[in-house]
Every structure is written in structure tokens, then in C-alpha cells.
Design a protein around this motif. Structure first.
Motif, PDB file in Angstrom:
ATOM      1  N   MET A 708      13.889 -42.475  84.106  1.00 17.07           N
ATOM      2  CA  MET A 708      13.588 -42.118  82.725  1.00 17.07           C
ATOM      3  C   MET A 708      14.585 -41.054  82.264  1.00 17.07           C
ATOM      4  SD  MET A 708      11.822 -42.724  80.034  1.00 17.07           S
ATOM      5  CE  MET A 708      10.345 -43.606  80.534  1.00 17.07           C
ATOM      6  N   PRO A 709      15.770 -41.493  81.798  1.00 16.30           N
ATOM      7  CA  PRO A 709      16.774 -40.535  81.324  1.00 16.30           C
ATOM      8  C   PRO A 709      16.354 -39.940  79.982  1.00 16.30           C
ATOM      9  CG  PRO A 709      17.490 -42.768  80.881  1.00 16.30           C
ATOM     10  CD  PRO A 709      16.218 -42.882  81.669  1.00 16.30           C
ATOM     11  N   ALA A 710      17.104 -38.964  79.530  1.00 11.16           N
ATOM     12  CA  ALA A 710      16.854 -38.361  78.222  1.00 11.16           C
ATOM     13  C   ALA A 710      17.437 -39.277  77.147  1.00 11.16           C
ATOM     14  CB  ALA A 710      17.478 -36.975  78.151  1.00 11.16           C
ATOM     15  N   TYR A 711      16.564 -39.924  76.391  1.00  6.01           N
ATOM     16  CA  TYR A 711      17.028 -40.866  75.373  1.00  6.01           C
ATOM     17  C   TYR A 711      17.284 -40.195  74.030  1.00  6.01           C
ATOM     18  CZ  TYR A 711      15.594 -44.776  78.414  1.00  6.01           C
ATOM     19  OH  TYR A 711      15.469 -45.671  79.436  1.00  6.01           O
ATOM     20  N   GLY A 712      16.621 -39.089  73.747  1.00  3.55           N
ATOM     21  CA  GLY A 712      16.746 -38.453  72.442  1.00  3.55           C
ATOM     22  C   GLY A 712      15.800 -39.059  71.423  1.00  3.55           C
ATOM     23  N   ALA A 713      15.698 -38.396  70.275  1.00  6.13           N
ATOM     24  CA  ALA A 713      14.738 -38.814  69.247  1.00  6.13           C
ATOM     25  C   ALA A 713      15.151 -40.101  68.551  1.00  6.13           C
ATOM     26  CB  ALA A 713      14.567 -37.695  68.223  1.00  6.13           C
ATOM     27  N   ASP A 714      16.450 -40.313  68.352  1.00  3.48           N
ATOM     28  CA  ASP A 714      16.884 -41.510  67.619  1.00  3.48           C
ATOM     29  C   ASP A 714      16.567 -42.796  68.366  1.00  3.48           C
ATOM     30  OD1 ASP A 714      17.679 -40.302  65.317  1.00  3.48           O
ATOM     31  OD2 ASP A 714      19.838 -40.483  65.661  1.00  3.48           O
ATOM     32  N   VAL A 715      16.579 -42.762  69.688  1.00  3.64           N
ATOM     33  CA  VAL A 715      16.200 -43.959  70.458  1.00  3.64           C
ATOM     34  C   VAL A 715      14.728 -44.267  70.229  1.00  3.64           C
ATOM     35  CG1 VAL A 715      15.767 -44.819  72.795  1.00  3.64           C
ATOM     36  CG2 VAL A 715      17.991 -43.839  72.220  1.00  3.64           C
ATOM     37  N   LEU A 716      13.887 -43.244  70.211  1.00  2.00           N
ATOM     38  CA  LEU A 716      12.464 -43.448  69.928  1.00  2.00           C
ATOM     39  C   LEU A 716      12.281 -44.032  68.532  1.00  2.00           C
ATOM     40  CD1 LEU A 716       9.674 -42.870  71.296  1.00  2.00           C
ATOM     41  CD2 LEU A 716       9.635 -40.728  69.995  1.00  2.00           C
ATOM     42  N   ARG A 717      13.048 -43.546  67.583  1.00  2.00           N
ATOM     43  CA  ARG A 717      12.958 -44.040  66.205  1.00  2.00           C
ATOM     44  C   ARG A 717      13.473 -45.479  66.102  1.00  2.00           C
ATOM     45  NH1 ARG A 717      12.339 -39.736  62.250  1.00  2.00           N
ATOM     46  NH2 ARG A 717      13.137 -41.214  60.712  1.00  2.00           N
ATOM     47  N   TRP A 718      14.537 -45.804  66.806  1.00  2.00           N
ATOM     48  CA  TRP A 718      15.052 -47.177  66.803  1.00  2.00           C
ATOM     49  C   TRP A 718      14.011 -48.122  67.385  1.00  2.00           C
ATOM     50  CZ3 TRP A 718      19.894 -49.315  65.358  1.00  2.00           C
ATOM     51  CH2 TRP A 718      20.102 -50.636  65.760  1.00  2.00           C
ATOM     52  N   TRP A 719      13.343 -47.704  68.473  1.00  2.00           N
ATOM     53  CA  TRP A 719      12.285 -48.530  69.073  1.00  2.00           C
ATOM     54  C   TRP A 719      11.206 -48.834  68.037  1.00  2.00           C
ATOM     55  CZ3 TRP A 719       7.307 -46.246  69.757  1.00  2.00           C
ATOM     56  CH2 TRP A 719       6.352 -47.131  70.253  1.00  2.00           C
ATOM     57  N   VAL A 720      10.811 -47.845  67.283  1.00  2.00           N
ATOM     58  CA  VAL A 720       9.791 -48.070  66.252  1.00  2.00           C
ATOM     59  C   VAL A 720      10.309 -49.040  65.210  1.00  2.00           C
ATOM     60  CG1 VAL A 720       8.496 -46.989  64.367  1.00  2.00           C
ATOM     61  CG2 VAL A 720       8.669 -45.833  66.575  1.00  2.00           C
ATOM     62  N   ALA A 721      11.523 -48.813  64.750  1.00  2.00           N
ATOM     63  CA  ALA A 721      12.075 -49.604  63.644  1.00  2.00           C
ATOM     64  C   ALA A 721      12.251 -51.069  64.006  1.00  2.00           C
ATOM     65  CB  ALA A 721      13.409 -49.011  63.195  1.00  2.00           C
ATOM     66  N   GLU A 722      12.738 -51.348  65.207  1.00  2.00           N
ATOM     67  CA  GLU A 722      13.056 -52.739  65.538  1.00  2.00           C
ATOM     68  C   GLU A 722      11.834 -53.523  66.010  1.00  2.00           C
ATOM     69  OE1 GLU A 722      15.714 -53.458  68.735  1.00  2.00           O
ATOM     70  OE2 GLU A 722      14.699 -52.135  70.139  1.00  2.00           O
ATOM     71  N   SER A 723      10.713 -52.854  66.225  1.00  2.00           N
ATOM     72  CA  SER A 723       9.520 -53.527  66.735  1.00  2.00           C
ATOM     73  C   SER A 723       8.811 -54.318  65.637  1.00  2.00           C
ATOM     74  CB  SER A 723       8.544 -52.505  67.327  1.00  2.00           C
ATOM     75  OG  SER A 723       9.128 -51.795  68.388  1.00  2.00           O
ATOM     76  N   ASN A 724       8.105 -55.344  66.062  1.00  2.00           N
ATOM     77  CA  ASN A 724       7.214 -56.066  65.146  1.00  2.00           C
ATOM     78  C   ASN A 724       5.920 -55.267  65.061  1.00  2.00           C
ATOM     79  OD1 ASN A 724       5.630 -57.777  63.653  1.00  2.00           O
ATOM     80  ND2 ASN A 724       5.504 -59.377  65.220  1.00  2.00           N
ATOM     81  N   ILE A 725       5.835 -54.415  64.068  1.00  2.00           N
ATOM     82  CA  ILE A 725       4.730 -53.453  64.005  1.00  2.00           C
ATOM     83  C   ILE A 725       3.401 -54.103  63.671  1.00  2.00           C
ATOM     84  CG2 ILE A 725       6.258 -51.563  63.378  1.00  2.00           C
ATOM     85  CD1 ILE A 725       5.093 -51.901  60.471  1.00  2.00           C
ATOM     86  N   PHE A 726       3.417 -55.354  63.226  1.00  2.00           N
ATOM     87  CA  PHE A 726       2.163 -55.991  62.830  1.00  2.00           C
ATOM     88  C   PHE A 726       1.457 -56.660  64.004  1.00  2.00           C
ATOM     89  CE2 PHE A 726       4.634 -56.260  58.720  1.00  2.00           C
ATOM     90  CZ  PHE A 726       4.047 -55.121  58.198  1.00  2.00           C
ATOM     91  N   SER A 727       2.047 -56.550  65.200  1.00  2.00           N
ATOM     92  CA  SER A 727       1.377 -56.987  66.425  1.00  2.00           C
ATOM     93  C   SER A 727       1.377 -55.791  67.377  1.00  2.00           C
ATOM     94  CB  SER A 727       2.108 -58.183  67.038  1.00  2.00           C
ATOM     95  OG  SER A 727       3.418 -57.815  67.428  1.00  2.00           O
ATOM     96  N   GLU A 728       0.975 -55.994  68.609  1.00  2.00           N
ATOM     97  CA  GLU A 728       1.015 -54.899  69.571  1.00  2.00           C
ATOM     98  C   GLU A 728       2.473 -54.558  69.881  1.00  2.00           C
ATOM     99  OE1 GLU A 728      -1.677 -54.225  68.894  1.00  2.00           O
ATOM    100  OE2 GLU A 728      -3.155 -54.498  70.475  1.00  2.00           O
ATOM    101  N   VAL A 729       2.799 -53.289  69.904  1.00  4.28           N
ATOM    102  CA  VAL A 729       4.182 -52.833  70.038  1.00  4.28           C
ATOM    103  C   VAL A 729       4.421 -52.365  71.475  1.00  4.28           C
ATOM    104  CG1 VAL A 729       5.935 -51.278  69.135  1.00  4.28           C
ATOM    105  CG2 VAL A 729       4.124 -52.117  67.628  1.00  4.28           C
ATOM    106  N   GLN A 730       5.275 -53.081  72.174  1.00  4.22           N
ATOM    107  CA  GLN A 730       5.515 -52.793  73.593  1.00  4.22           C
ATOM    108  C   GLN A 730       6.596 -51.730  73.761  1.00  4.22           C
ATOM    109  OE1 GLN A 730       6.435 -56.568  75.384  1.00  4.22           O
ATOM    110  NE2 GLN A 730       4.340 -57.303  75.256  1.00  4.22           N
ATOM    111  N   ILE A 731       6.375 -50.850  74.734  1.00  7.07           N
ATOM    112  CA  ILE A 731       7.354 -49.815  75.031  1.00  7.07           C
ATOM    113  C   ILE A 731       7.447 -49.623  76.538  1.00  7.07           C
ATOM    114  CG2 ILE A 731       5.636 -47.961  74.787  1.00  7.07           C
ATOM    115  CD1 ILE A 731       7.942 -46.162  73.769  1.00  7.07           C
TER     116      ILE A 731
END
Length: 1033
Positions: A708-731
Motif C-alpha cells: 500500500m504505497p502513498a497514492y496521494g489525494a488525487d488518486v483517491l479522487r480519480w477512483w471516485v470519478a471513474e467509478s460507476n457510482i450508481f452501483s456498488e463501488v469497488q476499491i
């Protein structure tokens, strides 16, 4: 050394110029060629031609790093937040002038623990939309909040301490302290994620002004008790949690689909046969057969219900000749369950059971009637329903209709009371009490069969323990009287996804009343007083208004701190026509936390309540003026958007709707966005015991091991953005690594753009769009199309589509197409040439457009790029400079068809030379006279050229354009053909043009400077490079 190098270059240039001199000098060019193979000049060996010209090539130069990792990445993000004023951005945009406002009302997260990925999903989704709206020029209204009351906080705050040992004020002090600490931790995380807000000015449901606004909503609803009966006190069944010792609302339940109950089939002997059945039964001993999954409710039975329109049968068990009554359509299933044949003796309709009376199986001398009911179903059981009004909602409805007694035999701890009899008293209804009732049924011969039943059963969402239904004197909201108006208002609300609308409507349909009282200390007290002797409630607009003012001034702790005569002063008692204060005691119940948060529209959206003379802003007096000012140019104070998880369909979405409908007769929101839950990479619910919990802090700052390297905040934000938020969001690692890699690829693209804009002055060196090369104009056209699609996607709350559009534009249109064409022009043309400046003008617009398009999702990266980008003051930040600035001038008739027609020919050419370098071929293009030929002529006026825009697009050494292919093609020529449909003037002009091509290996040599095959000899520069070197020297 530098002088020697210049002299050597000059001698080489002179020698080559003599060979290529034709008619008085170098060939004048206005348009230029480029090759995808020209990625810069290799250093070569010392003294080689390539090394000689290396320093004359204009390679990219930028300080923008290719990759940031580890602590460097974390430090850079924090630095960007500080230097770019992330903390001040919200206040800045609230104070600027704007014609429109965008209001996203923050649903308060619960202040009972550390931030988790569910928080990240929700807060980042909201921030993406808020940042987009701000960039578009709207004034964003977003005040973060926290839901601070309720049992979970109270239980965690108390830890191992028992509530019985502490006073209400002691409990409240500990709970407040716990909530404040949780809020501080969550707030710090939200800031680190880059969420835009004024974090010093938030709302909490324990704030005194908030509680006062909440009581104002309560007062308005209670004032309508006469006309609508909205808020009332009653003794009726409610969901009761023995583990929490409090009533629960439907929204506070979670259903366990794997709950195991001991289901039984039991008989109720008929002591009085229904008149229409008596003749058919011949006065024999007959019993009705019932089925229940809750045997412990049998002692509270008051009736057996049937479906009036269904058909029933009198059957005889072959095993023991016992006569039983059951629904006809259930008899086959029952025969299998009971393991015996059932002989039908008689059939009759349900209505013919009217008048029948049964003997209660466990209570001697007690008789219960057969009654019709609409809630009887034929999906399970026998078609006859055991009815205990104290322990079922439908049962209670039957009792209300037929005036049956509602006897509660279960206490607050879930144990039988004295009313159940000495054999059951003090036994738990879930354990030994249930077992005892089954034994009693077996002993009296009423138990026919017992079996395990796995079914969905309600649990307390906090303690994860099963609940019971038991009657209790509680305060309720009559949601039945609000339901139709709420459904009508909901039809005018936009819901994303649309499929969530049916869930919202069905939950409204199922909810006939809402229990709003809770038997706890940590909450907003229900402002009711009880007459000591009669128990009669005293609550009216005078008493509630006075208490609300006290709460606003002192906070709700004053309910316990002040003497009764301060809570009920003489003037209030006089207006209420009540006796002295000493005749009353204050109530001990608090409001349901869903009422707390459901009233947030009144406290945060600044709507002046009907009958409230107070200025709307004054209720938010703890906020600065910039945050309190009324909605700009708006006549109604509905939020533009509520954004929460799907669990809020029956929670905050509904409670907010019901309270707003009750007081204002309108929904508090214009649109709802309902997103899914964050789950593990395998799609499983996250659990500490399973070990699949993903901590957002670990995502950003890294874990204890390398996995689990240091991804930073923008990686977390990209994960949110690219996910299909209307179903279960896998991480998980795969999703996060993919996000990181995608950002790295994007950084490289942005770095290429920045590097090739080194030294470019947009004000003095930019080329007018009409003067730019066609391919550059075409890229501006594509940029405009991209920006419009991205804007639409953001407007549709579809950040996933934004990511897909971005990747398609960057990977397909830029990296694979445009960049492969223009590198030679950028690196090898004269620094101030029209072709290079044209390209740089396009690159600057592309850089600006792409950077702004990613800014809502990746604010740290966007601001970092903006630091290095030309064309603005260094103190200026991207988020204070607006959205993508595309121009309609970029859309020119015929431009798209010309370039895309050439690209179609290019594709045919590249397909004909697979695995080979296209720059080593001369290409002949034959097109019959027509639109397609005219379009290609706009890209190459000469019949043959090595430097036309068409040659640049083809990536060939030379392009010959004519009406037919040469007749003397060599044997090794590679032939191909194709067609291209031209569509101009919106389809008014349509023509399909055909073309033939021939690719022949070029006889030209490779230029040692630009590495394209246009030099006359191996040691000689091409004409373009000769001109550039000559100009430089």
C-alpha cells in the motif's frame, strides 16, 4: 568550442547548398512536413552529423516532473493546497459577484468515528460538482455539516460506563465531547482530500441556532395538529430495540436476510362454528390452523384473521382424522409440510367464516374471534393469520377497526411482564420465553409442527441485534396525511439514477406514521410538559416558541439545567391557559435523529418559515455574512442537489422531504443523486473482522508495507470519478494502481505540452486561428467538441464519462494522432516560424482546456500544471480563472471533412505498409475530380510535395496528388484503395469520394538533423534544415 561548432555547421550547409541550388537558392516554404518517427535527434557518436546538429533541435524543456511518488508527492499536494489557497477558495467565490447560485446541501455524516472510504466517495463526489459549478462562474452554496446526536454516539461516549449511573447532563457532556473529537478527525481528512468549503464555518446538529431552527420546524408541524393531525402522541406498536432500550423508526433498521426463527403451526379450536359452516362440519371438533415465525406472540393473540374473498377448505388429516380449516390454495403445500394426506371435507369462501370464535390455546377461558383482514396473504403459512395487536402493525390496524384490546406483555428489555403469567414472567422473548411458549403449545396439544425458518428480520442498525414490535406511548408524525403531497412533489424532482425514484415512492407508500420520540438523553428534547396528576401533555405554539428561544440562546442543555418555572414562565402559562409551573414536569424523550437531520433545510438553506418573523439569515448567526446571504437571484430556497448513498432513500432524503412538505408544501431539493456503497475489490462489504477495510488515510499516506504505497489525494479522487457510482463501488490495490497509472500517463501528456510551450508568449506569438495550419485548426475543433462533451457530462453528474472522454481525447486524438505528427515541426522548424507558432498556439489552447477539464477531479494536478503553464500571472490560480474557454471560430465549414478525409487516406496508407516506417515511402494519391479532390487540394496545392500539410498528415517522405496513379509504377509499389463519405452543410451536401494510393520506397536520403527522408545525400541536410541552420547562424 561553440564558435568551432557553428563554423563546422556553416561549412556543411554551404557544401549541401551548392548541390541543391536550383534557380537561385533554397526552395521557399510556407507549409511544413513532420514525421511520427522524429522524436528528437539522438546524441550519436562524437563528431557524427547527428551530434553536430543536436543543439540546433528545439527539444521540450520544462521543470514539471514526469512522476511524483512517496513523500515528494505528499509534500507537493500539501504545498499546492497552501500556495493555491484551497482553504480560502470557498469564501473567495462566495464574495465574488455571480448571476446564479448553485446550492448543494450537505447531508450530515454521522460524528461517531474516523473517516472511511464511504465518506471519501460521498464528499469527493460533491466536491467534483461544486468545483465544476464554481469554475463555470456560479456562486456555490455548500456548508458542510455533521449529525451529532443519537444512540451510537452516546454508547461510544459512555464506553463501559452504564447510563443508569450518570445524569442526563453528564451523558450529554461525554457525548458532545466524543462527537467534537470525531468531527475534528473527519474534518481534517476532508480538507486533505481537497474538498472545497469554509471549514471554520460548518453546521452541527448540536449547535444552539440549529436546534432552535429544528424546534421551529417542530412547532410549525405541531401547529397543524388541528387541521392535519401531523404530530400526535399515541399508544401503538413501534419497532423497539431491547438492546438499546428505545423506539426505532423504519430508517433505523437493517434487515438480516439470514435470521433464523423457530416457526410453528398451531391450532385454535373453534368453540363457536361460523353459522354458514356449522352444517358442513356436523358439529365435529374443528380447529383453525395458523403459522407464525414468532411463537412468543401467541399469548398476546386477540384474533385469527382470514381473507374474505379467498376460498377455504375444511380438511381431515389422514394420520389422526383431525379436522382443520385452512386456505384451499395452501392445502397441497400443507400436506407436504405436515407429512400426511389431507382429505377435503368441505369448501367455502372466507366471508363464511364470519362469526366463528376460537379458544385461545395457552390462556384458559379466553376466546378470540375470526375476523376479516386485507393483509392476509397466500404466499406462506395457512391463509389464516394469528393476530397479536400489540406486536404487529397490521395486527394493530385490525384491533383499531374491531376495537380489540392492545395488551403489551413485553417490557423494554424484551422480557415477558407479569401480564403474561407467572410461567413466562421475566423470560426473554428471543430465548427461554420463546421456548416456554412452544412447550406450552405442545403440552396443550395445540402444536402441530415446529421448523426452522430462515427469513429477513429487522435488526437495530446500531447494536446489530434483533428488534421486537411492542406498543409504547410515543410521539408520532402522521405521514399518511403527507404522503400524497410528498409523492406529487417527488415527481417534480430529478432523480439520478431514475430507477431510484420507484424506491423512494414505495418507501413513502409503506410509511403510514413516523415515530419521532426516543428514550435517550443525547438529542434535542421534545418540548413537552406533562401534568403531574393527569399525565396530560402541555405543548403549543407558546410553549414551543419559548423553549426554541431558550435553546437558541443557551443550547438544549438548558432543558435539564433550568428550573421548571424558567421553562414555563408565567406569561407562557397564561397564554396557554394552564396552571402553575409546579403542576408540570418536563418530558424526558428526545427527537429522532432523522428529524434532526431532516430539518437541516430550515437551518442551512435559509428559508424563512411561515409565521417566523425572524430574518432567515439570523438563524445562521454563527456564520459570516458571506455565507449567510440569501440565495442569489433565486425566489425559492430549495437546494439544487442532495447527494447521498442509497441508504438515505428511507433516511435523510425522506425525512427532509416530509418535514419540508409539512411546513412549506414543497420538496427541499430540485434533484437527488443516489450513489452506491464502497465495497472491497471482491465486491464484499468491508469488515474489520474480514480484514478487507480500505482506510482512505492509508490510501493517501501509504501503509506499513509496500503493498500500500502513498497514492496521494488525487488518486483517491480519480477512483471516485471513474467509478460507476450508481452501483456498488469497488476499491482495492487494483483499482488504486490503475488510477495511479492513469494519472501518470496524463502527467506525461501534460508534460509534453508544457515542454513544447517553453518560452512561448501567448500575447505576442500566438497565431490567429484563421492563419493556423489546418491540422492545428482541426485540433482546436476537436478541443471544442471535447470541452462541450465534458461540460455536458459534468452537468449530468457523470464524472465517469468525463474520465472516459479525457482518456479518449488524450490517448487517441493527442498522443496517437496529433503528437505523432507535430513533433518534427516543433523540434526542427525555425523557432519563430509560422508552422511552429501555429502548433504552439494549438498546444497552449489544448493544455489550458485539458487542465481545466480535469480540475474538478484532480485539483492538485491541475494547479500544479497551471504553475508551469505560460500566459498568466504566477500569482493567479486556475480555480480563480474560470472554465474552458473554447471559441465558435474553431468550428470552420469543410475543415473537419478535409482533415478526416486525409486521415482516411492515411489509414489506408499505413495499413498497406504494416511494420514499416511510413517516412521511408513516397505516396501517390489518385482522386477523381470532385469534392474529395478539392478538399485534398486545400491541404496540398502542388502536384508533388514533401512539405505540404497533406504530406505531414500522411507521415510520408513525399506525397503526389493527381487524378490517376502513374502508369510507370515500380513492381514493388504497394497499392490500396478506399472511399470517404463527405457530409457538408448538415447533410445538404453529401458525396462519396473514392481514392487509390500507391506507396513506393523513397529514393531520398535521411537528413542527419531531422531524420526524415528528404535529403539528396546521406551527409547533406534537407532544404528545411538548411534554411533553419542558415537563419540561426
Amino acid at each position: 568550442m561553440l564558435l568551432c561548432r557553428v563554423l563546422a555547421v556553416s561549412r556543411t550547409l554551404t557544401r549541401c547548398a551548392r548541390r541543391s541550388h536550383r534557380g537561385g537558392g533554397l526552395l521557399h516554404r510556407s507549409l511544413f512536413w513532420s514525421s511520427s518517427r522524429c522524436h528528437g535527434v539522438s546524441p550519436g557518436e562524437p563528431g557524427s552529423a547527428q551530434a553536430l546538429y543536436r543543439d540546433t533541435v528545439l527539444l521540450p524543456r520544462t521543470e514539471f516532473p514526469m512522476k511524483l511518488t512517496g513523500q515528494t508527492l505528499l509534500d507537493r499536494e500539501v504545498e499546492i493546497q497552501e500556495k493555491c489557497g484551497f482553504a480560502d477558495l470557498y469564501t473567495w467565490q462566495r464574495e465574488r459577484k455571480a448571476k446564479k447560485e448553485f446550492c448543494l446541501h450537505d447531508g450530515p455524516p454521522y460524528a461517531n468515528g474516523d473517516p472511511h472510504v464511504g465518506h471519501a466517495l460521498n464528499k469527493i463526489l460533491k466536491d467534483i460538482r461544486n468545483r465544476f459549478e464554481m469554475l463555470k462562474g456560479r456562486q456555490v452554496h455548500y456548508i458542510p455539516g455533521w449529525d451529532c446526536h443519537g444512540l451510537p454516539i452516546e454508547l461510544k461516549a459512555l464506553g463501559g460506563l452504564g447510563a443508569m449511573d450518570l445524569s442526563p447532563l453528564q451523558i450529554r457532556h461525554k457525548a458532545r465531547q466524543f462527537a467534537e473529537e470525531a468531527i475534528a478527525r473527519q474534518k481534517a481528512a476532508f480538507k486533505r482530500w481537497g474538498v472545497m468549503a469554509d471549514w471554520d464555518q460548518c453546521y452541527c446538529t448540536y449547535d444552539a441556532p440549529y436546534e432552535a431552527a429544528q424546534l421551529t420546524v417542530f412547532q410549525e408541524m405541531h401547529n397543524k395538529v388541528v387541521t392535519q393531525g401531523l404530530i400526535y402522541q399515541d399508544y401503538k406498536p413501534v419497532f423497539w430495540s431491547p438492546s438499546s432500550r428505545t423506539a426505532l423508526a423504519e430508517a433505523e433498521l437493517e434487515y438480516n436476510p439470514e435470521h433464523v426463527s423457530r416457526a410453528i403451526y398451531a391450532t385454535f379450536p373453534l368453540v363457536t362454528l361460523p353459522p354458514k359452516m356449522a352444517s358442513k362440519a356436523d358439529q365435529a371438533d374443528v380447529s383453525v390452523l395458523v403459522w407464525t415465525t414468532q411463537p412468543w406472540t401467541i399469548p398476546a393473540n386477540q384474533a385469527v384473521c382470514y381473507m374474505p374473498n379467498a376460498q377455504y377448505s375444511l380438511v381431515r388429516k389422514k394420520a389422526d382424522s383431525q379436522l382443520l380449516v385452512m386456505a384451499t390454495e395452501r392445502s397441497v403445500s400443507m400436506a407436504a409440510v405436515l407429512g400426511t394426506e389431507l382429505e377435503t371435507v368441505a369448501t367455502f369462501t372466507g366471508s363464511e367464516l364470519k362469526g366463528g370464535i376460537c379458544k385461545h390455546p395457552t390462556i384458559p377461558d379466553k376466546e378470540v374471534p375470526l375476523l376479516p383482514a386485507n393483509h392476509v396473504t397466500m404466499t406462506k403459512g395457512t391463509g389464516l393469520v394469528h393476530t397479536a395487536p400489540a406486536h404487529g402493525m397490521d395486527d394493530y390496524s385490525v384491533a383499531s377497526q374491531f376495537k380489540l384490546p392492545v395488551e403489551c406483555m413485553v417490557d423494554e428489555d424484551g422480557n415477558f411482564t407479569e401480564l403474561a403469567g407467572s410461567a413466562l414472567q421475566n423470560l426473554s422473548v428471543f430465548k427461554e420465553g420463546n421456548e416456554k411458549v412452544i412447550c406450552m403449545l405442545r403440552d396443550c396439544g395445540a402444536l402441530v409442527k415446529e421448523e426452522s425458518c430462515i427469513h429477513s428480520y429487522p435488526y437495530d442498525w446500531r447494536t446489530k441485534q434483533p428488534v421486537v414490535i411492542r406498543p409504547s406511548k410515543q410521539w408520532f408524525i402522521n405521514t399518511g396525511s403527507l404522503k400524497d403531497k410528498a409523492k406529487e412533489a417527488l415527481q417534480k424532482v430529478r432523480v439520478l439514477p431514475e430507477s431510484a425514484r420507484s424506491s423512494l415512492l414505495s418507501m413513502l407508500d409503506r410509511r403510514t406514521y413516523w415515530c419521532i420520540s426516543r428514550q435517550r438523553s443525547w438529542g434535542v428534547p421534545i418540548p413537552v410538559f406533562y401534568q403531574k396528576e393527569t399525565g396530560e401533555a402541555l405543548m403549543n405554539k407558546h410553549t414551543v416558541s419559548h423553549v426554541a428561544n431558550l435553546f437558541k440562546e443557551k443550547g438544549s442543555d438548558c432543558w435539564w439545567e433550568l428550573p421548571i418555572d424558567a421553562l414555563l414562565p408565567a406569561d407562557v402559562l397564561k397564554k396557554s391557559k394552564a396552571g402553575p409551573a409546579t403542576d408540570y414536569v418536563r418530558g424526558e424523550d428526545v427527537l429522532d435523529i432523522w428529524f434532526d437531520s431532516g430539518a437541516s433545510w430550515a437551518a442551512v438553506l435559509e428559508e424563512e418559515l411561515e409565521g417566523d418573523s425572524e430574518e432567515p439569515e439570523s438563524r445562521l448567526s454563527w456564520l459570516p455574512a458571506s455565507l449567510r446571504k440569501p440565495l442569489v437571484a433565486e425566489t425559492d430556497s430549495r437546494a439544487d442537489m442532495y447527494v447521498e448513498g442509497k441508504d438515505q432513500i428511507g433516511g435523510w432524503f425522506q425525512s427532509s422531504l416530509l418535514t419540508s412538505i409539512a411546513v412549506r408544501n414543497k420538496a427541499p431539493y430540485k434533484s437527488l443523486v443516489v450513489h452506491g456503497f464502497a465495497v472491497s475489490e471482491k465486491g464484499e462489504k468491508m469488515s474489520k473482522s474480514v480484514g478487507n477495510v480500505v482506510d482512505p488515510d492509508t490510501v493517501i499516506n501509504g501503509g506499513k508495507d509496500a503493498s500500500m504505497p502513498a497514492y496521494g489525494a488525487d488518486v483517491l479522487r480519480w477512483w471516485v470519478a471513474e467509478s460507476n457510482i450508481f452501483s456498488e463501488v469497488q476499491i482495492g490495490p487494483s483499482a488504486l494502481n490503475s488510477a495511479r497509472d492513469n494519472i501518470h500517463k496524463l502527467r506525461n501528456t501534460l508534460r509534453f505540452l508544457l515542454g513544447n510551450l517553453h518560452g512561448f508568449d501567448l500575447q505576442t506569438q500566438a497565431v490567429d486561428p484563421k492563419e493556423m495550419l489546418y491540422i492545428d485548426q482541426y485540433m482546436l475543433h476537436l478541443l471544442r467538441e471535447y470541452s462541450m462533451k465534458v461540460t455536458d457530462a459534468y452537468n449530468e453528474f457523470d464524472a465517469g464519462r468525463v474520465v472516459r472522454l479525457l482518456q479518449a481525447f488524450v490517448n487517441r486524438d493527442l498522443s496517437s494522432f496529433y503528437f505523432s505528427i507535430i513533433k518534427d515541426r516543433l523540434y526542427c522548424d525555425a523557432e519563430d516560424s509560422l508552422g511552429r507558432r501555429s502548433c504552439q498556439t494549438a498546444l497552449e489552447e489544448i493544455l489550458d482546456g485539458v487542465t481545466r477539464s480535469i480540475a474538478p477531479i484532480l485539483p492538485h494536478l491541475a494547479e500544479e500544471v497551471y504553475w508551469h503553464a505560460p500566459g498568466h500571472d504566477k500569482e493567479e490560480t486556475l480555480f480563480r480563472s474560470g472554465w474552458i474557454k473554447s471559441s465558435s471560430v474553431w468550428r470552420r465549414p469543410g475543415l473537419e471533412e478535409a482533415v478526416e478525409g486525409a486521415c482516411a487516406i492515411r489509414d489506408s496508407f499505413l495499413s498497406s505498409v504494416p511494420g514499416k516506417n511510413p517516412a521511408q515511402f513516397d505516396l501517390s494519391i489518385a482522386i477523381e475530380p470532385g469534392l474529395l479532390f478539392e478538399l485534398m487540394e486545400s491541404l496540398q496545392e502542388e502536384p508533388s510535395s514533401t512539405c505540404s500539410q497533406l504530406a505531414e498528415l500522411m507521415m510520408a517522405a513525399r506525397v503526389n496528388l493527381s487524378g490517376e496513379l502513374p502508369r510507370d509504377l515500380p513492381p514493388d509499389a504497394l497499392l490500396s484503395h478506399g472511399t470517404f463519405l463527405i457530409n457538408l452543410e448538415g447533410g445538404v451536401i453529401r458525396e462519396e469520394g473514392s481514392y487509390n494510393i500507391a506507396a513506393v520506397p523513397t529514393s531520398a536520403n535521411r537528413c542527419p538533423r531531422c531524420r526524415r527522408y528528404t535529403a539528396e545525400s546521406a551527409d547533406c541536410l534537407c532544404l528545411r534544415c538548411q534554411a533553419v541552420i542558415s537563419q540561426a547562424s
